[in-house]
Design a protein around this motif. Structure first.
Motif, mmCIF file in Angstrom:
data_model
loop_
_atom_site.group_PDB
_atom_site.id
_atom_site.type_symbol
_atom_site.label_atom_id
_atom_site.label_comp_id
_atom_site.label_asym_id
_atom_site.label_seq_id
_atom_site.Cartn_x
_atom_site.Cartn_y
_atom_site.Cartn_z
ATOM 1 N N ARG A 139 20.300 -91.628 32.901
ATOM 2 C CA ARG A 139 20.920 -90.636 32.661
ATOM 3 C C ARG A 139 21.747 -90.732 31.374
ATOM 4 O O ARG A 139 21.443 -89.139 30.297
ATOM 5 N N ASP A 140 22.376 -91.672 30.451
ATOM 6 C CA ASP A 140 22.670 -91.777 29.693
ATOM 7 C C ASP A 140 22.033 -92.753 29.591
ATOM 8 O O ASP A 140 21.977 -93.861 29.664
ATOM 9 N N PRO A 141 21.499 -91.921 28.350
ATOM 10 C CA PRO A 141 20.752 -93.104 26.911
ATOM 11 C C PRO A 141 21.047 -94.231 26.793
ATOM 12 O O PRO A 141 21.532 -95.751 26.469
ATOM 13 N N ASP A 142 22.769 -93.956 26.463
ATOM 14 C CA ASP A 142 22.920 -95.490 25.563
ATOM 15 C C ASP A 142 23.878 -96.501 26.213
ATOM 16 O O ASP A 142 24.453 -97.548 26.189
ATOM 17 N N ASP A 143 23.791 -96.612 27.990
ATOM 18 C CA ASP A 143 24.344 -97.214 29.375
ATOM 19 C C ASP A 143 23.727 -97.272 30.077
ATOM 20 O O ASP A 143 23.483 -97.647 31.423
ATOM 21 N N ILE A 144 22.580 -97.606 29.322
ATOM 22 C CA ILE A 144 20.726 -98.154 30.772
ATOM 23 C C ILE A 144 21.670 -99.811 29.975
ATOM 24 O O ILE A 144 21.487 -100.518 29.541
ATOM 25 N N LYS A 145 21.090 -100.017 31.427
ATOM 26 C CA LYS A 145 21.511 -101.587 31.761
ATOM 27 C C LYS A 145 20.389 -102.025 31.937
ATOM 28 O O LYS A 145 18.796 -101.609 32.039
ATOM 29 N N GLY A 146 20.315 -103.409 31.218
ATOM 30 C CA GLY A 146 19.441 -104.508 31.121
ATOM 31 C C GLY A 146 18.612 -104.045 29.522
ATOM 32 O O GLY A 146 17.435 -104.739 29.359
ATOM 33 N N GLY A 147 19.263 -103.601 29.229
ATOM 34 C CA GLY A 147 18.112 -103.430 27.564
ATOM 35 C C GLY A 147 17.255 -101.730 27.103
ATOM 36 O O GLY A 147 16.240 -101.439 29.032
ATOM 37 N N THR A 148 17.230 -101.997 26.394
ATOM 38 C CA THR A 148 16.682 -99.670 26.478
ATOM 39 C C THR A 148 15.003 -100.180 25.968
ATOM 40 O O THR A 148 14.313 -99.881 26.690
ATOM 41 N N TRP A 149 15.037 -100.658 25.307
ATOM 42 C CA TRP A 149 13.204 -101.663 24.658
ATOM 43 C C TRP A 149 12.701 -101.961 26.318
ATOM 44 O O TRP A 149 11.978 -101.495 26.455
ATOM 45 N N GLU A 150 13.558 -102.537 27.189
ATOM 46 C CA GLU A 150 12.655 -103.739 28.691
ATOM 47 C C GLU A 150 12.171 -102.408 29.020
ATOM 48 O O GLU A 150 11.360 -102.355 30.165
ATOM 49 N N ALA A 151 13.787 -101.608 29.383
ATOM 50 C CA ALA A 151 13.338 -99.652 30.285
ATOM 51 C C ALA A 151 12.887 -99.336 29.927
ATOM 52 O O ALA A 151 12.142 -98.711 30.875
ATOM 53 N N LEU A 152 12.175 -98.785 28.990
ATOM 54 C CA LEU A 152 10.942 -97.869 28.069
ATOM 55 C C LEU A 152 9.812 -99.626 27.974
ATOM 56 O O LEU A 152 9.022 -98.417 29.219
ATOM 57 N N GLU A 153 10.471 -100.221 28.018
ATOM 58 C CA GLU A 153 8.298 -100.996 28.015
ATOM 59 C C GLU A 153 8.034 -100.829 29.702
ATOM 60 O O GLU A 153 6.725 -100.451 30.302
ATOM 61 N N ARG A 154 9.018 -101.059 31.113
ATOM 62 C CA ARG A 154 8.918 -100.608 32.604
ATOM 63 C C ARG A 154 8.795 -99.122 32.828
ATOM 64 O O ARG A 154 7.384 -99.279 33.444
ATOM 65 N N VAL A 155 8.621 -98.559 32.155
ATOM 66 C CA VAL A 155 8.542 -96.233 32.401
ATOM 67 C C VAL A 155 7.626 -96.357 31.808
ATOM 68 O O VAL A 155 6.172 -96.137 32.414
ATOM 69 N N LEU A 156 6.357 -96.998 30.730
ATOM 70 C CA LEU A 156 5.778 -96.634 29.869
ATOM 71 C C LEU A 156 4.378 -97.887 31.048
ATOM 72 O O LEU A 156 3.673 -97.217 31.175
ATOM 73 N N GLN A 157 4.702 -98.725 31.152
ATOM 74 C CA GLN A 157 3.599 -99.787 32.182
ATOM 75 C C GLN A 157 3.568 -99.189 33.362
ATOM 76 O O GLN A 157 2.057 -99.109 33.822
ATOM 77 N N LYS A 158 4.730 -98.667 33.957
ATOM 78 C CA LYS A 158 4.422 -97.724 35.091
ATOM 79 C C LYS A 158 3.038 -97.101 34.685
ATOM 80 O O LYS A 158 2.439 -95.903 36.191
ATOM 81 N N ALA A 159 3.569 -95.994 33.900
ATOM 82 C CA ALA A 159 2.544 -95.036 33.865
ATOM 83 C C ALA A 159 0.850 -95.282 33.037
ATOM 84 O O ALA A 159 -0.092 -94.620 32.773
#
Length: 209
Positions: A143-163
């Motif tokens: 919800r808050d792009p600047d407060d994503i825990k654990g690193g934003t590039w890692e989070a984007l990787e998870r989201v994209l890989q899940k898809a």
């Protein structure tokens, strides 16, 4: 007017190549220079700025853009400001409150990384990668792009890989090339992007006066 952008990596340079023409007026030219990471940028910045100082015209601006990563934001900003002042530049922060408010250099920090800007425009992400859920921004985690825990590039990787995308690991340059053309600078929910965007609008207004 001309703006020199100094950024820490190729993926940021790639993203800006699509974003800046959407923001800057046609009368403002720009060049973007990338480095081999933040430490490379910071180590070369003093010499680079002293070189600029020898020739840069009054109608040029320099904008330095780095990731916060795990650093203290205020300490990182002070470090950047000191390098600029030591090279003889008046920064936007130092010029604030002065009568003429004249500055030639702006330091901006992405919180936490470029990928936070992508999460700030989920519609752009889903246009680039249609199998990503359009409702992902409703989850508390994102919800808050600047407060994503654990690193934003890692989070984007998870989201994209899940898809089903970037199965071999996030290719940052490709992600920037895919997502940035779809982004709408006026509708980004990342606070650090909004600050960057507002800064550019102020430069445009100064150029038009």
């Amino acid at each position: 007017m001309h703006i020199e952008f100094l950024v820490e990596d190729l993926s940021t340079e790639e993203a800006l190549s699509y974003l800046l023409p959407k923001i800057l007026s046609d009368s403002i030219t720009f060049d973007t220079h990338s480095f081999q990471g933040k430490q490379d940028l910071l180590s070369k910045l003093p010499k680079r700025l002293k070189g600029y100082k020898k020739w840069i015209p009054n109608d040029y601006r320099i904008l330095i853009l780095v990731d916060k990563d795990n650093e203290d934001c205020q300490k990182l900003k002070r470090k950047l400001e000191k390098i600029a002042v030591d090279a003889g530049f008046v920064t936007k922060s130092l010029a604030k409150g002065q009568k003429k408010n004249k500055y030639q250099l702006i330091n901006r920090i992405m919180i936490e990384e470029l990928e936070a800007w992508f999460f700030g425009d989920i519609q752009a992400v889903t246009k680039a990668y249609p199998k990503v859920s359009k409702n992902i921004c409703e989850k508390a985690t994102y919800r808050d792009p600047d407060d994503i825990k654990g690193g934003t590039w890692e989070a984007l990787e998870r989201v994209l890989q899940k898809a089903g995308y970037h199965q071999g690991g996030l290719q940052k340059l490709k992600a920037a090339r895919d997502i940035a053309p779809q982004m709408n600078p006026t509708k980004n929910s990342s606070k650090s992007f909004q600050i960057f965007y507002t800064c550019l609008l102020e430069i445009i207004q100064t150029e038009e006066i």
